[in-house]
Design a protein around this motif. Structure first.
Motif, PDB file in Angstrom:
ATOM      1  N   ASP A  22      10.156  69.858  13.469  1.00 36.41           N
ATOM      2  CA  ASP A  22       8.811  70.424  13.296  1.00 36.41           C
ATOM      3  C   ASP A  22       7.735  69.451  13.768  1.00 36.41           C
ATOM      4  N   ILE A  23       7.884  68.174  13.405  1.00 36.11           N
ATOM      5  CA  ILE A  23       6.910  67.164  13.844  1.00 36.11           C
ATOM      6  C   ILE A  23       6.955  67.012  15.363  1.00 36.11           C
ATOM      7  N   LEU A  24       8.166  67.002  15.905  1.00 37.70           N
ATOM      8  CA  LEU A  24       8.328  66.855  17.356  1.00 37.70           C
ATOM      9  C   LEU A  24       7.654  68.009  18.085  1.00 37.70           C
ATOM     10  N   LYS A  25       7.783  69.203  17.521  1.00 32.31           N
ATOM     11  CA  LYS A  25       7.172  70.386  18.134  1.00 32.31           C
ATOM     12  C   LYS A  25       5.651  70.313  18.055  1.00 32.31           C
ATOM     13  N   GLU A  26       5.135  69.729  16.972  1.00 36.83           N
ATOM     14  CA  GLU A  26       3.684  69.546  16.855  1.00 36.83           C
ATOM     15  C   GLU A  26       3.184  68.573  17.919  1.00 36.83           C
ATOM     16  N   ARG A  27       3.935  67.509  18.137  1.00 33.07           N
ATOM     17  CA  ARG A  27       3.523  66.509  19.123  1.00 33.07           C
ATOM     18  C   ARG A  27       3.688  67.006  20.549  1.00 33.07           C
ATOM     19  N   HIS A  28       4.755  67.739  20.780  1.00 28.60           N
ATOM     20  CA  HIS A  28       5.088  68.186  22.139  1.00 28.60           C
ATOM     21  C   HIS A  28       5.359  69.704  22.118  1.00 28.60           C
ATOM     22  N   PRO A  29       4.319  70.510  22.173  1.00 23.54           N
ATOM     23  CA  PRO A  29       4.491  71.976  22.087  1.00 23.54           C
ATOM     24  C   PRO A  29       5.450  72.549  23.128  1.00 23.54           C
ATOM     25  N   ASP A  30       5.583  71.876  24.269  1.00 26.21           N
ATOM     26  CA  ASP A  30       6.478  72.377  25.318  1.00 26.21           C
ATOM     27  C   ASP A  30       7.910  71.864  25.171  1.00 26.21           C
ATOM     28  N   CYS A  31       8.152  71.059  24.136  1.00 30.69           N
ATOM     29  CA  CYS A  31       9.487  70.500  23.919  1.00 30.69           C
ATOM     30  C   CYS A  31      10.497  71.617  23.629  1.00 30.69           C
ATOM     31  N   LYS A  32      11.661  71.529  24.244  1.00 28.38           N
ATOM     32  CA  LYS A  32      12.734  72.493  23.970  1.00 28.38           C
ATOM     33  C   LYS A  32      13.710  71.857  22.978  1.00 28.38           C
ATOM     34  N   ILE A  33      14.032  72.612  21.926  1.00 29.25           N
ATOM     35  CA  ILE A  33      14.876  72.087  20.853  1.00 29.25           C
ATOM     36  C   ILE A  33      16.066  73.017  20.631  1.00 29.25           C
ATOM     37  N   ALA A 361       9.706  61.180   8.991  1.00 24.97           N
ATOM     38  CA  ALA A 361       9.887  62.107  10.114  1.00 24.97           C
ATOM     39  C   ALA A 361       9.157  61.606  11.351  1.00 24.97           C
ATOM     40  N   GLU A 362       7.965  61.042  11.151  1.00 22.05           N
ATOM     41  CA  GLU A 362       7.195  60.503  12.273  1.00 22.05           C
ATOM     42  C   GLU A 362       7.915  59.318  12.907  1.00 22.05           C
ATOM     43  N   ARG A 363       8.528  58.467  12.075  1.00 17.41           N
ATOM     44  CA  ARG A 363       9.265  57.313  12.604  1.00 17.41           C
ATOM     45  C   ARG A 363      10.442  57.764  13.472  1.00 17.41           C
ATOM     46  N   ILE A 364      11.135  58.801  13.017  1.00 19.37           N
ATOM     47  CA  ILE A 364      12.274  59.294  13.793  1.00 19.37           C
ATOM     48  C   ILE A 364      11.781  59.918  15.096  1.00 19.37           C
ATOM     49  N   CYS A 365      10.645  60.597  15.045  1.00 18.71           N
ATOM     50  CA  CYS A 365      10.067  61.140  16.279  1.00 18.71           C
ATOM     51  C   CYS A 365       9.698  60.024  17.249  1.00 18.71           C
ATOM     52  N   ASP A 366       9.157  58.925  16.708  1.00 25.91           N
ATOM     53  CA  ASP A 366       8.849  57.773  17.562  1.00 25.91           C
ATOM     54  C   ASP A 366      10.104  57.278  18.269  1.00 25.91           C
ATOM     55  N   MET A 367      11.220  57.233  17.524  1.00 22.63           N
ATOM     56  CA  MET A 367      12.473  56.773  18.101  1.00 22.63           C
ATOM     57  C   MET A 367      12.961  57.731  19.191  1.00 22.63           C
ATOM     58  N   ILE A 368      12.820  59.029  18.932  1.00 25.66           N
ATOM     59  CA  ILE A 368      13.226  60.024  19.936  1.00 25.66           C
ATOM     60  C   ILE A 368      12.407  59.842  21.216  1.00 25.66           C
ATOM     61  N   GLU A 369      11.119  59.644  21.069  1.00 29.62           N
ATOM     62  CA  GLU A 369      10.257  59.448  22.241  1.00 29.62           C
ATOM     63  C   GLU A 369      10.638  58.180  22.994  1.00 29.62           C
ATOM     64  N   GLU A 370      10.965  57.128  22.244  1.00 29.77           N
ATOM     65  CA  GLU A 370      11.365  55.868  22.877  1.00 29.77           C
ATOM     66  C   GLU A 370      12.659  56.029  23.665  1.00 29.77           C
ATOM     67  N   LEU A 371      13.640  56.702  23.060  1.00 30.32           N
ATOM     68  CA  LEU A 371      14.919  56.910  23.741  1.00 30.32           C
ATOM     69  C   LEU A 371      14.761  57.833  24.945  1.00 30.32           C
ATOM     70  N   SER A 372      13.884  58.820  24.830  1.00 33.07           N
ATOM     71  CA  SER A 372      13.633  59.728  25.947  1.00 33.07           C
ATOM     72  C   SER A 372      13.030  58.984  27.118  1.00 33.07           C
ATOM     73  N   ALA A 373      12.122  58.060  26.814  1.00 34.05           N
ATOM     74  CA  ALA A 373      11.489  57.278  27.877  1.00 34.05           C
ATOM     75  C   ALA A 373      12.512  56.374  28.563  1.00 34.05           C
TER      76      ALA A 373
END
Length: 376
Positions: A22-33, A361-373
């Motif tokens: 949910d947090i990831l979707k808020e940050r990145h509305p175009d994100c596919k999950i 949840a925000e910390r885990i989203c940060d990690m997802i963004e870091e790994l994606s980069a």
């Protein structure tokens, strides 16, 4: 960004993944999950209800029995895992994830293993103090290992991959105030006790609570009490309570129900919570800051609930009673003593809130963004 979450079996595995999604979707509305789970498990209800697509794998759990039956079951489980890994590779090729996140349950290992073998960044989140079998297997292949408790790092071979991120909980557990909750529930000035032991209910604990209702009645109902029997308990407990001479219709303040659907509100209104010690429950209690009595389930792998509970106890955040010592009288006396010790309740509440990372949840989203980069 494309992200796969893999989880299942219990709400403690599924709900944290949904909270992060949910947090990831808020940050990145175009994100596919996409979620990957196992057939005939709770995720088939919870994930679609949360609005996410789900792919299900056939599953067969491992047996710890060293006998012919256990060997046969484990042989089926190995075949099932190999099939699941193959299916996961197909799903990964089609979905093209940037990151795969596992939060526990049968389906996590095949998806994480398949992803890591295909060069996809992966992270596994362990909610309990001591890692389960799935986490141990997945951690050796995962890019990062995320844990709820700082004490957990010692259980992993590569502690440099471990990061403490806490346990994601619904925002309502954090934002609901006691005053707001008590007003919404229409409570009087008496303290509120809340007891719940899982969606199915714990038979022995339901018996203890029924006996405690009798003690409460005999004492003149000194506090209000909301108890969730669970689905199994609801089948027999109302009649059993009546057989003990407790007429709930004439006992204002005792509220027995099958489930507590509005748990954030009820927990915020409570003065004492009596609960099992699953990771999800511990973190929800921590977020609410409500003094608690934890009675770990003795029927879980590696006794992980007691290990969770002892960490809270060691921080002054909980009272722990083992189930074999949890008589109705002992429980009633412990509640009465705790309610009368306002300073201890205040300290316990502060310790609970201090141990929970509210931005998990925000910390885990940060990690997802870091790994994606890193992948790009």
């Amino acid at each position: 960004m494309n992200v796969i979450f893999t989880c299942g079996g219990t709400g403690g595995h599924i709900n944290p993944a949904i909270a992060v999604a949910d947090i990831l979707k808020e940050r990145h509305p175009d994100c596919k999950i996409l979620f990957i789970g196992a057939k005939d498990h709770m995720e088939e209800k919870l994930v679609p209800k949360a609005g996410y697509d789900l792919k299900c794998l056939p599953g067969s759990g491992l047996s710890r029995k060293i006998n012919l039956e256990g060997i046969k079951k484990n042989a089926r489980a190995v075949r099932s895992v190999l099939t699941a890994v193959s299916q996961c590779k197909k799903i990964i090729r089609e979905f093209q994830p940037d990151v795969i996140v596992g939060t526990g349950g049968y389906a996590s290992f095949p998806a994480l293993y398949a992803g890591s073998s295909m060069g996809i960044p992966t992270c596994v989140h362990e909610s309990n103090a001591v890692p389960g079998l799935t986490t141990k297997m997945a951690a050796s292949h995962a890019t990062r290992v995320l844990v709820s408790f700082a004490e957990s790092a010692q259980y992993y071979r590569k502690p440099e991959k471990v990061e403490v991120v806490g346990m994601p909980v619904r925002k309502e557990f954090i934002s609901t105030t006691k005053e707001m909750a008590r007003k919404e529930l229409g409570l009087d000035e008496r303290p509120l006790i809340v007891s719940a032991f899982g969606s199915l209910g714990a038979r022995d604990m339901n018996f203890a609570v029924a006996e405690m209702f009798k003690l409460e009645k005999e004492a003149g109902l000194p506090f209000q009490h909301i108890h969730a029997t669970g689905s199994y308990g609801w089948e027999w407990m109302p009649e059993h309570v009546k057989s003990l001479g407790v007429d709930l219709e004439n006992c204002p303040g005792i509220d027995m129900r099958e489930y507590i659907y509005n748990m954030p509100t009820v927990m915020a209104a409570a003065d004492v919570i009596i609960s099992r010690a699953g990771a999800s429950s511990c973190n929800e209690i921590g977020a609410s800051g409500t003094p608690c009595i934890l009675i770990p389930s003795p029927n879980v792998t590696n006794n992980h609930q007691e290990k969770n509970a002892r960490i809270l106890e060691g921080r002054g955040a909980a009272i722990v009673i083992t189930e074999d010592n949890c008589s109705a009288q002992n429980l009633y006396d412990t509640i009465t003593e705790l309610l009368g010790d306002h300073e201890r309740c205040k300290q316990m509440s502060a310790s609970l809130r201090g141990m929970v990372l509210l931005d998990s949840a925000e910390r885990i989203c940060d990690m997802i963004e870091e790994l994606s980069a890193q992948k790009t």
